[in-house]
Write a protein that holds these residues in place. Structure first.
Motif, PDB file in Angstrom:
ATOM      1  N   LEU A  89      -6.522   4.163  -5.741  1.00 30.24           N
ATOM      2  CA  LEU A  89      -6.084   4.106  -7.128  1.00 30.24           C
ATOM      3  C   LEU A  89      -5.058   2.983  -7.254  1.00 30.24           C
ATOM      4  O   LEU A  89      -4.564   2.462  -6.240  1.00 30.24           O
ATOM      5  N   SER A  90      -4.781   2.597  -8.470  1.00 31.07           N
ATOM      6  CA  SER A  90      -3.884   1.462  -8.625  1.00 31.07           C
ATOM      7  C   SER A  90      -2.477   1.890  -8.228  1.00 31.07           C
ATOM      8  O   SER A  90      -2.109   3.065  -8.344  1.00 31.07           O
ATOM      9  N   LEU A  91      -1.692   0.938  -7.742  1.00 30.05           N
ATOM     10  CA  LEU A  91      -0.359   1.241  -7.239  1.00 30.05           C
ATOM     11  C   LEU A  91       0.532   1.890  -8.311  1.00 30.05           C
ATOM     12  O   LEU A  91       1.156   2.933  -8.035  1.00 30.05           O
ATOM     13  N   LEU A 113     -10.314   5.795 -10.557  1.00 25.07           N
ATOM     14  CA  LEU A 113     -10.389   5.779  -9.091  1.00 25.07           C
ATOM     15  C   LEU A 113     -11.563   4.934  -8.620  1.00 25.07           C
ATOM     16  O   LEU A 113     -12.590   4.851  -9.291  1.00 25.07           O
ATOM     17  N   VAL A 114     -11.395   4.342  -7.438  1.00 21.87           N
ATOM     18  CA  VAL A 114     -12.529   3.725  -6.737  1.00 21.87           C
ATOM     19  C   VAL A 114     -12.567   4.387  -5.360  1.00 21.87           C
ATOM     20  O   VAL A 114     -11.521   4.539  -4.718  1.00 21.87           O
ATOM     21  N   VAL A 115     -13.755   4.820  -4.944  1.00 19.27           N
ATOM     22  CA  VAL A 115     -13.814   5.589  -3.690  1.00 19.27           C
ATOM     23  C   VAL A 115     -14.669   4.880  -2.648  1.00 19.27           C
ATOM     24  O   VAL A 115     -15.620   4.160  -2.976  1.00 19.27           O
ATOM     25  N   VAL A 168       0.856  -1.194   0.000  1.00 21.13           N
ATOM     26  CA  VAL A 168       0.000   0.000   0.000  1.00 21.13           C
ATOM     27  C   VAL A 168       0.889   1.240   0.000  1.00 21.13           C
ATOM     28  O   VAL A 168       1.873   1.313   0.747  1.00 21.13           O
ATOM     29  N   LEU A 169       0.541   2.203  -0.850  1.00 20.53           N
ATOM     30  CA  LEU A 169       1.224   3.494  -0.843  1.00 20.53           C
ATOM     31  C   LEU A 169       0.226   4.524  -0.316  1.00 20.53           C
ATOM     32  O   LEU A 169      -0.839   4.710  -0.891  1.00 20.53           O
ATOM     33  N   SER A 229      -7.545  11.019   2.194  1.00 22.11           N
ATOM     34  CA  SER A 229      -6.486  10.010   2.106  1.00 22.11           C
ATOM     35  C   SER A 229      -6.578   9.295   0.768  1.00 22.11           C
ATOM     36  O   SER A 229      -7.660   8.938   0.319  1.00 22.11           O
ATOM     37  N   LEU A 230      -5.394   9.116   0.181  1.00 21.43           N
ATOM     38  CA  LEU A 230      -5.315   8.420  -1.098  1.00 21.43           C
ATOM     39  C   LEU A 230      -4.482   7.161  -0.859  1.00 21.43           C
ATOM     40  O   LEU A 230      -3.408   7.232  -0.278  1.00 21.43           O
ATOM     41  N   ASN A 231      -4.981   5.988  -1.290  1.00 21.86           N
ATOM     42  CA  ASN A 231      -4.182   4.782  -1.168  1.00 21.86           C
ATOM     43  C   ASN A 231      -3.924   4.179  -2.540  1.00 21.86           C
ATOM     44  O   ASN A 231      -4.864   3.898  -3.286  1.00 21.86           O
ATOM     45  N   GLY A 232      -2.638   3.995  -2.824  1.00 17.90           N
ATOM     46  CA  GLY A 232      -2.289   3.236  -4.016  1.00 17.90           C
ATOM     47  C   GLY A 232      -2.211   1.768  -3.625  1.00 17.90           C
ATOM     48  O   GLY A 232      -1.501   1.412  -2.680  1.00 17.90           O
TER      49      GLY A 232
END
Ligand SMILES: Nc1ncnc2c1ncn2[C@@H]1O[C@H](COP(=O)(O)OP(=O)(O)OP(=O)(O)O)[C@@H](O)[C@H]1O
Ligand SMILES: [Mg+2]
Lengths: 224, 386
Positions: free
Chosen positions: B189-191, B145-147, B101-102, B114-117
């Protein structure tokens, strides 16, 4: 002997104020009969109030003894004295007798509460006593809304709530005009007729003349 | 007349003093309740997040401490120091399902988010998310994106909406169903996409790990450490150290609250002492009427106790209002962000009763000295007072 309600022997009271010792009383002996009307007279500052406080168990003597209905007050602790005052004695003081935040009726109700009267009976009792001193219409008045004489009459009504054998009053007419004074005097006379023992500290000649016994306190002693 | 009626009449006679003394204890208890309720929701939120994370082990850069672990649970930015080759080493271990996870931050309409890759395929398996609207990422490098559900609601996002991240217009592809955890407030979002946008090369912030054999957790930890030179903690260890930080914060908050309650107690002492002086003569009259020292003591103690009960009740109400209305506005940091959205809903009847009782006890304790002074007055001394 059984007819004596108060018997005091060689009462002395001194106050220590710093280095100065004031001898307020220097050996007072007296007897007061049940149902009598007694006046205590004398010059200002010579020990009248002090004597009344000792006779009523509000204070303890430096020496000597007080017996009330045969009970030696020396044998009572503070709460015993409080109980005695609550059961046998009604006090009226010279000034500011009433609890300021409370109405005339509530003042009597507090005394009734302390005498153990159940709450539901207090109201009727208070109104009856107010009627007895001619103030039934002032039940809801606060002390600040009453005249000096009316305040003293409320105080007398309150002193009667426990149906005390003994009424001790310190100049009950001391700061009243002659009309109010006459009203208070009339109440005292009635109480005496009803059989109460009345002891009044007074400068008032009229009261002194009506008394069966006059005790003159001078310089902490009883003068002839 | 009863003692308590007499007490209420006495206490309300001086309106101004009554109100201000009451305000003191009300504010003291209110801060106490506020901190208690916030601390309580902090704890329950941490427990919930840790469960929602769904990992048995968390792999972080070596030397990271509890503060970084808190950040994992809150969605704060972490330094991204773990390389994909290290991730690959973890993945190659038998019986391990590892998801890199980024974590990053962005803003939508000036509100932080917060945004997670994520490794989109692995993460889906890992979390078992369900899609509420639209659809999930189509593949490993899907640029959209998926939220989470709460984020969608907060920023009014639906499939087809666009969001600008680092100057790049991205399209929302799907909205997840509610999970009850931090994922609801996160934008995924994708890594590869995240790494490109934030120039992090091939690094990630942490790796969430699920193991096949829970009994051998210690063994897995050792194997990962040997293979990668990274720090590994179990979810339980992480929870423990995070909760201990929160505990420290809670104790600090409660000490502040205790000080304000203490100040209020001195306010009561002051008010009651003033009352004993003012009512000296009345005390004498009561004694002449047959009141014992014990009765006088009770009257004054009841008066201060009454302040405590009334102030306690008002304080609980005020404290709850504050924690309910103010909590969402508290600026976000690692600790307070937990409180966001969780409200102060953690106050139960026991806490309410306990706070009022506490307030009453403090007030009664504060009233002991003044009541003792009042009861100790000799009748004559009190009567002679003018
Ligand atoms: N608490 C006290 N401390 C010190 N001295 C006191 C105290 N109470 C009374 N005295 C002194 O004792 C003496 C007797 O006082 P007391 O009040 O009995 O007089 P009194 O005869 O009632 O006077 P008055 O007619 O003015 O009311 C006075 O000299 C007074 O100053
Ligand atoms: Mg006098």
């Amino acid at each position: 002997m059984s007819n004596v309600i108060i018997k005091a022997s060689d009462l002395a009271k001194s106050y220590e104020t710093g280095a100065v010792t004031t001898h307020a009383l220097r050996g007072v002996s007296l007897e007061i009969e049940k149902g009598s009307f007694t006046a205590i007279v004398g010059p200002s500052g010579h020990g009248k109030s002090t004597l009344m406080h000792l006779l009523g168990g509000l204070d303890r003597p430096s020496a000597g003894s007080v017996f009330i209905e045969g009970t030696d007050l020396r044998g009572l602790d503070n709460s015993g004295l409080a109980r005695l005052r609550g059961e046998k004695i009604g006090f009226v003081f010279q000034f500011f007798n009433l609890l300021q935040g409370l109405s005339a009726k509530e003042n009597i109700e507090v005394a009734a509460m302390l005498a153990g009267v159940p709450e539901k009976d207090q109201g009727a009792r208070a109104l009856a006593l107010l009627a007895q001193v001619g103030l039934a219409d002032k039940a809801g008045s606060k002390p600040s809304q009453l005249s000096g004489g009316q305040q003293q009459r409320v105080a007398i009504a309150r002193a009667l709530v426990n149906d005390p054998a003994l009424l001790l009053m310190d100049e009950p007419t001391g700061n009243l005009d002659s009309a109010s004074e006459a009203e208070v005097l009339e109440i005292l006379r009635k109480l005496h007729v009803q059989g109460k023992t009345v002891v009044v500290v007074t400068h008032n000649n009229e009261i002194a003349q009506k008394a069966e016994q006059v005790i003159c306190v001078r310089d902490g002693r009883i003068a002839a | 007349m009863t003692l308590s009626k007499l007490v209420i009449k006495n206490i309300t006679r001086r309106r101004g003093r009554f109100v201000f003394t009451l305000m003191g204890i009300t504010i003291g208890i209110a801060s106490f309740v506020t901190f208690l309720s916030m601390g309580g929701s902090l704890k329950s939120e941490i427990n919930r997040e840790s469960a929602a994370l769904g990992a048995n082990l968390v792999v972080t850069p070596i030397g990271s401490c509890a503060y970084e672990q808190v950040s994992i649970l809150t969605g704060e930015i972490l330094p991204s120091n773990i390389t994909m080759s290290e991730v690959a080493k973890i993945r190659s271990i038998q019986g391990v399902n590892a998801v890199p996870v980024l974590t990053e931050k962005s803003a939508i309409n000036n509100k932080p988010v917060s945004l997670n890759g994520i490794d989109v395929v692995q993460m889906m398996k890992f979390k078992g998310w369900r899609v509420a609207q639209g659809s999930y990422f189509s593949g490993h490098d899907d640029p959209s994106l998926v939220v989470g559900s709460a984020a969608a609601e907060l920023f009014k996002l639906a499939p087809g909406s666009t969001v600008t991240v680092r100057g790049q217009q991205l399209t929302v592809r799907g909205v997840l169903q509610e999970t009850g955890g931090r994922d609801d407030l996160t934008v995924f979002l994708s890594l590869p996409q995240a790494q490109r946008l934030y120039n992090t090369g091939d690094t990630v912030s942490y790796v969430a790990v699920k193991v096949d054999d829970l009994k051998n957790l210690e063994g897995y930890i050792q194997t990962i450490r040997d293979a990668t030179n990274l720090g590994v903690v179990s979810d339980k260890q992480m929870l423990k150290s995070v909760l201990s930080i929160v505990g420290t914060v809670n104790i600090t908050l409660q000490m502040i609250a205790a000080v304000s309650v203490l100040a209020a107690a001195f306010g009561i002492v002051n008010t009651m002492l003033t009352a004993t002086y003012e009512r000296k003569r009345e005390i004498g009259i009561l004694q002449a009427l047959g009141a014992r020292q014990r009765t006088i003591f009770t009257i004054f103690l009841l008066e201060s106790g009454f302040y405590g009960i009334l102030g306690g009740a008002a304080g609980v109400v005020l404290g709850l209002l504050v924690s309910l209305t103010a909590a969402p506005y508290i600026s976000q940091n690692a600790f307070t962000s937990f409180v966001k959205g969780s409200g102060g809903g953690l106050i139960d009847l026991k806490t309410v009763a306990g706070s009022i009782l506490f307030s009453a006890l403090v007030a009664v304790a504060a009233g002991v000295y003044p009541a003792w002074r009042a009861a100790r007055l000799s009748p004559v001394e009190a009567i002679s007072y003018e």
